[in-house]
Design a protein around this motif. Structure first.
Motif, PDB file in Angstrom:
ATOM      1  N   ASP A 127      59.359  24.429   7.896  1.00 22.83           N
ATOM      2  CA  ASP A 127      59.022  24.119   6.503  1.00 22.83           C
ATOM      3  C   ASP A 127      57.854  24.982   6.018  1.00 22.83           C
ATOM      4  N   ARG A 128      56.853  25.164   6.861  1.00 24.36           N
ATOM      5  CA  ARG A 128      55.696  25.996   6.485  1.00 24.36           C
ATOM      6  C   ARG A 128      56.120  27.435   6.227  1.00 24.36           C
ATOM      7  N   ILE A 129      56.970  27.957   7.095  1.00 19.38           N
ATOM      8  CA  ILE A 129      57.431  29.336   6.928  1.00 19.38           C
ATOM      9  C   ILE A 129      58.176  29.496   5.611  1.00 19.38           C
ATOM     10  N   GLN A 130      58.979  28.501   5.268  1.00 22.24           N
ATOM     11  CA  GLN A 130      59.736  28.554   4.017  1.00 22.24           C
ATOM     12  C   GLN A 130      58.817  28.412   2.814  1.00 22.24           C
ATOM     13  N   GLN A 131      57.761  27.616   2.931  1.00 18.13           N
ATOM     14  CA  GLN A 131      56.868  27.352   1.811  1.00 18.13           C
ATOM     15  C   GLN A 131      55.827  28.446   1.594  1.00 18.13           C
ATOM     16  N   GLN A 132      55.593  29.296   2.620  1.00 20.99           N
ATOM     17  CA  GLN A 132      54.556  30.325   2.517  1.00 20.99           C
ATOM     18  C   GLN A 132      55.123  31.710   2.863  1.00 20.99           C
ATOM     19  N   PRO A 133      56.144  32.161   2.127  1.00 19.90           N
ATOM     20  CA  PRO A 133      56.782  33.446   2.437  1.00 19.90           C
ATOM     21  C   PRO A 133      55.842  34.629   2.245  1.00 19.90           C
ATOM     22  N   GLU A 134      54.828  34.478   1.389  1.00 21.41           N
ATOM     23  CA  GLU A 134      53.895  35.576   1.164  1.00 21.41           C
ATOM     24  C   GLU A 134      53.076  35.883   2.413  1.00 21.41           C
ATOM     25  N   HIS A 135      52.935  34.916   3.282  1.00 21.44           N
ATOM     26  CA  HIS A 135      52.198  35.140   4.535  1.00 21.44           C
ATOM     27  C   HIS A 135      53.130  35.413   5.704  1.00 21.44           C
TER      28      HIS A 135
END
Length: 296
Positions: A127-135
Motif C-alpha cells: 500500500d505504501r509503495i502504491q501511495q508514494q510512487p514519487e519515492h
C-alpha cells in the motif's frame, strides 16, 4: 635480448600514468554511489524510528559492500516493513529495477498467527509503495513462501539478490537450501548474493551455540556452497561484540523487538541490536545449475 632497465621503468611509469584517470573515475563513481545511498538512508520520507536504526544496520556501508549500483536489477527477499526498500527503490528507480519478494498476502485469514502477521505487514508495504510512487517508483512485487511459492523469476534475471535477517527462518522451516538454490538460479553469472544474518556463538571449528534466531556462520557458508555459490568476501560492518547471544528469548530479547518487555529492558538497550554476519557470495561466471537444483 633483455630490455634495458630504464626502458622497462619508463614503460611501467607510462602504464601507471594511463591508469590514473581510470582510478579517479572509479573513485568518483563510488563517491557518487555513497552520496546517493546516504541521501536516501536519511530521506525525510523515512520515519524517525527507521532512521534511528541506521547506526545499527549500516545500510550505506552494507549496500556498498554488496556492490549494489544504480543500474542493477536487484531482488530483495522478504522486505517486511520496507526498511531497506525505502533506500533501494529510489536508488534504482532511474537506471535499474527493484523487485521485492514478499510473504504471500492472501493469508490475512490464515489459521497460523505468524502467517497472518506477515501477510498484513506485506500488504502494508504494498500500500505504501502504491501511495508514494514519487519515492518508490515502479517496484515489482512477487510472492515468495517456500516450499510452496519458490519461483523468483527467470534464470539469470538479477544482478543482486539481497537477504536481511531471513535465513534463520528458512533454516527453521527446512527450506534454507531450497531458497539458496533458487537465488542461485535467478542470479546472473557473476551476480552477487548479499546476506546479513544474526550470528551464533562459535564454540569450535565444528560446533556453535545458536540461540533462538541465530545461525552459525560456517553453516550458512557451507549450505550456500552446496547450492553452487562461492564465498567472495565477508565483513564485520554489522558486528556487535556486546551481544553475548545467550538471551532468554534469543535474538528477540534485543532491540528492536525487546520481547521480554520491561524485564532487563535497559540492559538489552545497552547491548543494542544483534551481532550479525555480513556475507557476499558470487555465482561463478562459468556456473551451470547443479543437478540437485530446484526445477521450475
Amino acid at each position: 635480448m633483455t630490455l634495458p632497465t630504464k626502458i622497462i621503468q619508463a614503460c611501467l611509469l607510462c602504464c601507471a600514468c594511463l591508469l590514473l584517470p581510470l582510478k579517479a573515475e572509479i573513485a568518483a563513481e563510488q563517491q557518487s554511489f555513497y552520496e546517493q545511498l546516504r541521501y536516501y538512508a536519511e530521506h525525510p520520507l523515512r520515519s524517525d524510528e527507521h532512521k534511528a536504526r541506521n547506526p545499527h544496520r549500516n545500510p550505506v556501508d552494507t549496500l556498498l559492500f554488496f556492490d549494489v549500483e544504480p543500474q542493477h536489477q536487484v531482488l530483495e527477499i522478504w522486505p517486511a516493513r520496507g526498511w531497506y526498500t525505502e533506500i533501494l527503490a529510489p536508488y534504482l528507480t532511474e537506471q535499474g529495477q527493484l523487485t521485492i519478494a514478499h510473504h504471500r498476502q492472501l493469508q490475512l485469514d490464515a489459521d497460523n498467527e505468524r502467517q497472518r502477521f506477515w501477510a498484513r505487514i506485506s500488504r502494508q508495504l504494498s500500500d505504501r509503495i502504491q501511495q508514494q510512487p514519487e519515492h518508490f517508483g515502479a517496484v515489482k512485487q512477487l510472492a515468495f513462501d517456500p516450499p510452496e511459492l519458490l519461483q523468483l523469476g527467470q534464470e539469470g534475471q538479477y544482478d543482486r539478490v539481497l537477504s536481511f535477517r531471513n535465513a534463520h527462518i528458512w533454516d527453521q522451516n527446512g527450506t534454507l537450501l531450497q531458497s539458496l538454490q533458487e537465488f542461485f538460479r535467478v542470479l546472473k553469472p557473476g551476480g552477487i548474493l548479499g546476506m546479513v544474518e544474526h550470528r551464533a556463538s562459535r564454540i569450535s571449528d565444528i560446533s556453535s551455540f545458536a540461540g533462538e534466531g541465530y545461525l552459525d556462520e560456517a553453516y550458512i557458508i557451507m549450505v550456500a556452497e552446496v547450492a553452487g555459490f562461492e564465498l567472495l568476501d565477508r565483513s564485520e560492518i554489522n558486528a556487535n561484540p556486546l551481544d553475548s547471544r545467550d538471551h532468554p528469548r534469543g535474538v528477540y530479547s534485543l532491540p528492536p523487538t525487546l520481547a521480554s518487555g520491561s524485564e532487563d529492558r535497559e540492559r538489552f538497550l545497552a547491548i543494542g541490536e544483534s551481532d550479525r554476519m555480513t556475507l557476499k557470495f558470487i555465482k561463478p561466471e562459468y556456473a551451470s545449475p547443479p543437478p540437485y537444483a530446484v526445477q521450475p
